[in-house]
Design a protein around this motif. Structure first.
Motif, PDB file in Angstrom:
ATOM      1  N   ARG A  90       0.831  -1.215   0.000  1.00  0.00           N
ATOM      2  CA  ARG A  90       0.000   0.000   0.000  1.00  0.00           C
ATOM      3  C   ARG A  90       0.864   1.262   0.000  1.00  0.00           C
ATOM      4  O   ARG A  90       0.650   2.169  -0.800  1.00  0.00           O
ATOM      5  CB  ARG A  90      -0.918  -0.015   1.226  1.00  0.00           C
ATOM      6  N   TRP A  91       1.891   1.301   0.885  1.00  0.00           N
ATOM      7  CA  TRP A  91       2.705   2.511   0.975  1.00  0.00           C
ATOM      8  C   TRP A  91       3.638   2.671  -0.212  1.00  0.00           C
ATOM      9  O   TRP A  91       3.940   3.797  -0.630  1.00  0.00           O
ATOM     10  CB  TRP A  91       3.477   2.526   2.288  1.00  0.00           C
TER      11      TRP A  91
ATOM     12  N   ARG B 226       2.877   1.770  -3.269  1.00  0.00           N
ATOM     13  CA  ARG B 226       2.015   2.277  -4.331  1.00  0.00           C
ATOM     14  C   ARG B 226       1.731   3.763  -4.130  1.00  0.00           C
ATOM     15  O   ARG B 226       1.790   4.565  -5.080  1.00  0.00           O
ATOM     16  CB  ARG B 226       0.714   1.477  -4.380  1.00  0.00           C
ATOM     17  N   ARG B 227       1.460   4.156  -2.896  1.00  0.00           N
ATOM     18  CA  ARG B 227       1.196   5.569  -2.619  1.00  0.00           C
ATOM     19  C   ARG B 227       2.442   6.423  -2.893  1.00  0.00           C
ATOM     20  O   ARG B 227       2.338   7.525  -3.431  1.00  0.00           O
ATOM     21  CB  ARG B 227       0.756   5.743  -1.161  1.00  0.00           C
ATOM     22  N   TRP B 228       3.603   5.903  -2.524  1.00  0.00           N
ATOM     23  CA  TRP B 228       4.838   6.659  -2.785  1.00  0.00           C
ATOM     24  C   TRP B 228       5.078   6.800  -4.289  1.00  0.00           C
ATOM     25  O   TRP B 228       5.419   7.888  -4.773  1.00  0.00           O
ATOM     26  CB  TRP B 228       6.015   5.952  -2.118  1.00  0.00           C
TER      27      TRP B 228
ATOM     28  N   GLU C  67       2.943   6.844  -6.595  1.00  0.00           N
ATOM     29  CA  GLU C  67       1.922   7.745  -7.148  1.00  0.00           C
ATOM     30  C   GLU C  67       2.098   9.180  -6.682  1.00  0.00           C
ATOM     31  O   GLU C  67       1.342  10.064  -7.076  1.00  0.00           O
ATOM     32  CB  GLU C  67       0.531   7.239  -6.764  1.00  0.00           C
TER      33      GLU C  67
ATOM     34  N   ARG D  91       1.710  10.255  -3.583  1.00  0.00           N
ATOM     35  CA  ARG D  91       0.744  10.591  -2.535  1.00  0.00           C
ATOM     36  C   ARG D  91       1.289  10.341  -1.133  1.00  0.00           C
ATOM     37  O   ARG D  91       0.583  10.507  -0.150  1.00  0.00           O
ATOM     38  CB  ARG D  91      -0.541   9.791  -2.737  1.00  0.00           C
ATOM     39  N   SER D  92       2.575   9.906  -1.044  1.00  0.00           N
ATOM     40  CA  SER D  92       3.191   9.650   0.247  1.00  0.00           C
ATOM     41  C   SER D  92       4.691   9.924   0.124  1.00  0.00           C
ATOM     42  O   SER D  92       5.288   9.676  -0.927  1.00  0.00           O
ATOM     43  CB  SER D  92       2.958   8.187   0.650  1.00  0.00           C
TER      44      SER D  92
END
Length: 331
Positions: A135-136, A138-140, A142, A144-145
């Motif tokens: 999850r993290w 993927r967010r990174w 993208e 978003r993290s």
């Protein structure tokens, strides 16, 4: 003119063999400090290089000779006005390595020490649970993290892969550093180990190494760096796609796990534990990449083996021994 060419021309004449040996040492230091120029090497860099050579298995006598070559080179450079007196003093102040010029004695870690290593790794560089990691990551990717959310996880995976190659496969520090992605890929039957002279030897891929390398390479594939070097500079998001320098790799264990951990002792530990578990000494010789059995025998002693007693046992079983002949006669 290249500084080493100038050194060759202007320094006191020596035999061709000795000059070749000098240049081999200096080229090694040059690669170690790259991309910085050779003359920028300070006392700390030279010390780190020599420590890496010792951790890589070079004897104290060899390291003493290499230190002498560097002292001679930087003394010449100081006389030519190429380095400062302070730089020369720092290099001359590096302690002379102690110990025998013969085969280095193994210094394996105790089992509780290896358990402590894994504890420190988990505590300092916590890895994410599989679902959280995905999850993290993927967010990174993208945007978003922040990278800081996955940095500890990334460092853990890379450190574990590096440690396992030394501990579970007996690979030397320099050989681990030179690995490409294909060299350690878990789909391969063997690990390709590149020696400093350019030759390659193959090692069986242990289950422990296959798992650790696979997890690290899965993460590395998400980063998608523009090169095939196995190890990345994970310090910040700005450097994450860059290959780790040899200077940084030499200090990797100390920087991230604390003082007292060396590639050489991890390799020693794996070798001794293999013998205790029943691995034959000639198989160990192949695993460690020793050209001579005399380099391997000290591990038998470190493992608690008695070579003389083992030889006597084997001798009694040989078909030409007195004991064997008597057994045949009585049968």
């Amino acid at each position: 003119m290249d500084v080493l060419e100038r050194f060759t021309r202007e320094s006191p004449p020596v035999s061709d063999g000795r000059r070749s040996a000098q240049l081999k040492v200096l080229h090694g230091l040059e690669r170690f400090v790259a991309p910085a120029p050779l003359l920028s090497a300070d006392g700390e860099a030279v010390r780190a290089f020599l420590n890496g050579r010792r951790d890589g298995g070079a004897s104290a006598g060899t390291v003493r000779k290499e230190r002498s070559v560097m002292t001679s080179f930087f003394t010449w450079a100081w006389r030519e006005g190429l380095v400062t007196a302070d730089a020369l003093i720092a290099i001359r102040s590096i302690p002379v390595p102690e110990g025998s010029s013969g085969v280095a004695q193994p210094r394996p870690y105790k089992r509780w020490e290896i358990q402590e290593l894994w504890r420190v790794l988990d505590e300092r560089w916590a890895r994410l649970a599989p679902e959280d990691a995905e999850r993290w990551l993927r967010r990174w990717q993208e945007g978003r993290s922040p990278y800081s959310r996955v940095r500890s996880h990334a460092i853990h995976l890379q450190l574990e892969a590096v440690v396992v190659l030394a501990l579970s496969c007996g690979v030397r520090r320099g050989e681990i550093y030179r690995c490409s992605v294909d060299d350690i890929h878990p789909d391969n039957a063997y690990i390709s180990v590149r020696r400093s002279d350019g030759t390659i030897r193959e090692l069986p891929h242990t289950g422990m190494a296959r798992r650790a390398a696979g997890e690290w390479l899965d993460f590395r594939a998400r980063v998608d760096p523009p090169h095939d070097r196995a190890w990345l500079n994970l310090w910040s998001e700005n450097t994450i796609t860059q290959p780790m320098t040899e200077h940084s790799f030499e200090k990797l264990l100390g920087s991230y796990l604390g003082r007292g951990w060396t590639f050489r002792r991890l390799r020693d530990t794996g070798a001794v534990e293999w013998l205790r578990a029943g691995l034959q000494v000639w198989h160990l010789q192949r695993m460690l990449g020793h050209r001579s059995m005399k380099d391997t025998l000290p591990y038998v002693e470190a493992a608690g083996g008695d070579v003389q007693r083992k030889l006597e046992q084997v001798e009694r079983a040989l078909p030409w021994s007195r004991t064997a002949r008597q057994n045949v006669a009585s049968g």
